[in-house]
Write a protein that holds these residues in place. Sequence first.
Motif, PDB file in Angstrom:
ATOM      1  N   UNK A  91       0.572  -0.918  -0.095  1.00  0.00           N
ATOM      2  CA  UNK A  91       0.052  -0.028   0.215  1.00  0.00           C
ATOM      3  C   UNK A  91       0.798   0.652  -0.843  1.00  0.00           C
ATOM      4  N   UNK A  92       1.895   1.495   0.719  1.00  0.00           N
ATOM      5  CA  UNK A  92       3.234   2.581   0.737  1.00  0.00           C
ATOM      6  C   UNK A  92       3.519   2.024  -0.808  1.00  0.00           C
ATOM      7  N   UNK A  93       3.703   1.336  -1.184  1.00  0.00           N
ATOM      8  CA  UNK A  93       4.731   1.675  -2.264  1.00  0.00           C
ATOM      9  C   UNK A  93       3.820   2.271  -3.602  1.00  0.00           C
ATOM     10  N   UNK A  94       2.102   1.589  -3.112  1.00  0.00           N
ATOM     11  CA  UNK A  94       1.083   2.096  -4.283  1.00  0.00           C
ATOM     12  C   UNK A  94       0.781   3.542  -4.541  1.00  0.00           C
ATOM     13  N   UNK A  95       1.640   4.052  -3.161  1.00  0.00           N
ATOM     14  CA  UNK A  95       1.047   5.609  -2.972  1.00  0.00           C
ATOM     15  C   UNK A  95       1.846   6.097  -3.640  1.00  0.00           C
ATOM     16  N   UNK A  96       3.481   5.911  -3.534  1.00  0.00           N
ATOM     17  CA  UNK A  96       4.861   6.032  -4.143  1.00  0.00           C
ATOM     18  C   UNK A  96       4.528   6.232  -5.456  1.00  0.00           C
ATOM     19  N   UNK A  97       3.670   5.402  -6.296  1.00  0.00           N
ATOM     20  CA  UNK A  97       3.717   5.045  -7.333  1.00  0.00           C
ATOM     21  C   UNK A  97       2.471   6.415  -7.550  1.00  0.00           C
ATOM     22  N   UNK A  98       1.482   7.164  -6.903  1.00  0.00           N
ATOM     23  CA  UNK A  98       0.742   7.827  -7.692  1.00  0.00           C
ATOM     24  C   UNK A  98      -0.507   7.104  -7.283  1.00  0.00           C
ATOM     25  N   UNK A  99      -1.115   5.872  -7.089  1.00  0.00           N
ATOM     26  CA  UNK A  99      -2.375   5.578  -6.848  1.00  0.00           C
ATOM     27  C   UNK A  99      -2.801   4.233  -5.480  1.00  0.00           C
ATOM     28  N   UNK A 100      -2.738   6.034  -4.086  1.00  0.00           N
ATOM     29  CA  UNK A 100      -2.887   5.822  -3.032  1.00  0.00           C
ATOM     30  C   UNK A 100      -4.230   4.814  -2.942  1.00  0.00           C
ATOM     31  N   UNK A 101      -4.953   5.804  -3.761  1.00  0.00           N
ATOM     32  CA  UNK A 101      -6.638   5.281  -3.390  1.00  0.00           C
ATOM     33  C   UNK A 101      -7.266   4.102  -3.540  1.00  0.00           C
ATOM     34  N   UNK A 102      -6.517   3.275  -4.370  1.00  0.00           N
ATOM     35  CA  UNK A 102      -6.038   2.364  -5.384  1.00  0.00           C
ATOM     36  C   UNK A 102      -5.867   0.889  -3.804  1.00  0.00           C
ATOM     37  N   UNK A 103      -4.427   1.235  -3.540  1.00  0.00           N
ATOM     38  CA  UNK A 103      -3.679   1.169  -2.421  1.00  0.00           C
ATOM     39  C   UNK A 103      -5.309   0.788  -0.847  1.00  0.00           C
ATOM     40  N   UNK A 104      -5.915   2.254  -0.834  1.00  0.00           N
ATOM     41  CA  UNK A 104      -6.451   1.681   0.174  1.00  0.00           C
ATOM     42  C   UNK A 104      -7.802   0.552   0.144  1.00  0.00           C
ATOM     43  N   UNK A 105      -8.485   1.090  -1.258  1.00  0.00           N
ATOM     44  CA  UNK A 105      -9.028   0.070  -1.587  1.00  0.00           C
ATOM     45  C   UNK A 105      -8.418  -1.099  -1.372  1.00  0.00           C
ATOM     46  N   UNK A 106      -7.417  -1.456  -2.270  1.00  0.00           N
ATOM     47  CA  UNK A 106      -7.005  -2.960  -1.916  1.00  0.00           C
ATOM     48  C   UNK A 106      -6.626  -3.421  -0.778  1.00  0.00           C
TER      49      UNK A 106
END
Length: 432
Positions: free
Chosen positions: A273-288
């Motif tokens: 999820x932290x990595x997805x935040x770095x990728x610019x898709x934090x909302x997707x990380x939270x949903x995941x």
Amino acid sequence: MSTSTKPPIQPLEAEKAAEEDYPLSAVPFSDRKPFWSLSLLLMGFALTSTTLFAGGTLGAALSFSQLLTIILIGNLILGAYCAALGYIACQSGLTTVLMARFSFGNVGSRWVDFILGATQIGWYAFTTAIIVQALLGVFGAPDSGLFYVLLVFFFNYAFCATAYIGYQAIDWLSRLAVPAMLVLVALSMALAARDFDSSAIAEPSGALSMGAALAVVIGTFISGGTQSTNWSRFADTGKNAVISTLSAFMIVNGVLVFAGAFCSLVYGSEDLVAAMGQQGILAGGILLLILNVWTTQDNTIYAFSVAGANMFRTRKRHAFVLGGATFALVLTLSGIYELLPTYLIFLGNVIPPVGGIIMVDFWLRHRGEFPALSANVPAFNWAGIIAYVVGSVVAYTTGSAGYGIGPVNGIVTAAVLYGVLHRVIFQPIREY
């Protein structure tokens, strides 16, 4: 062999058993589920955050070729173990705790109820706290105070809602959540491949041997896999039970381990999820994260309810879902959950021998067909109990010492010993 004198199950009783997902009886073939339904549900169960973190641990310690080898071998062993239990569950229609009555005895099997139930309720409390802390961390909020309590209360009961309803609700959640999670993981992996810079990747630390790495892959989810029979008993054919289980515990679990490892290599973080935040898709990380935890938590509390219903010989599985969730809430809010991981990892070592004993009991002792649950079994099957104790000791000691894969050592030891003891210690099974 005498005929059972118990009266047949009345229509109203059968209807109540179906509403509660048959906690004390075999799933009838009229209520079996097709491959696509079962496979998605098992995939949702296997898509768990602990597997991502396990992958992150491997990513920093192994070379890329070693990582792929470990994922392939580890998930093949895990998948084969779960698929073997899944086939037996389909053929008998029984959960692990019901099958344990034959291999541990009518009273002895209650120990299996206890360790399976205690493990699941502990993980439920621990995981609820972790997701709330993760969400608060994302938004920079303190992980204490009234807001923390409200979120814990909300997620604690929200996650158990689908488990309360049963197979049908968990099935529909899996249909929605599994494709969404796989798409999000694939998107994150594509972005990670874009950001991958081989020259910036540190040399593997070598902190884990190949045996220890295999233990991480297999041990992370083998105790959960021992209870995957809660779902594989609903399979309409043995073939579908095996393929569904393999697709969840070998393929999907392997993909998740790789995702965690690859993110660790690229972004230096074991947290996808932290990595997805770095990728610019934090909302997707939270949903995941929410979907990932939900599809595992409802399976977890469901397993607790099945174990509790069998321990007290009651069909009121719904009551154990709510009671278990309330107990988990107390564990979470009291802070005791912080002491649970070491204890739960210990239980993770002593659970898998149960599966090895059940396999031998089914194939060797009962020739591929369990008796009816109304059969008069002894209070204690000492062959199963002795084999279990020895297998658990072997699993814990060899795992702690780094000799092979602790849970697998325990499974093999318990299975072989039971295969010998069940011929030496006579355990008759008679019909009433």
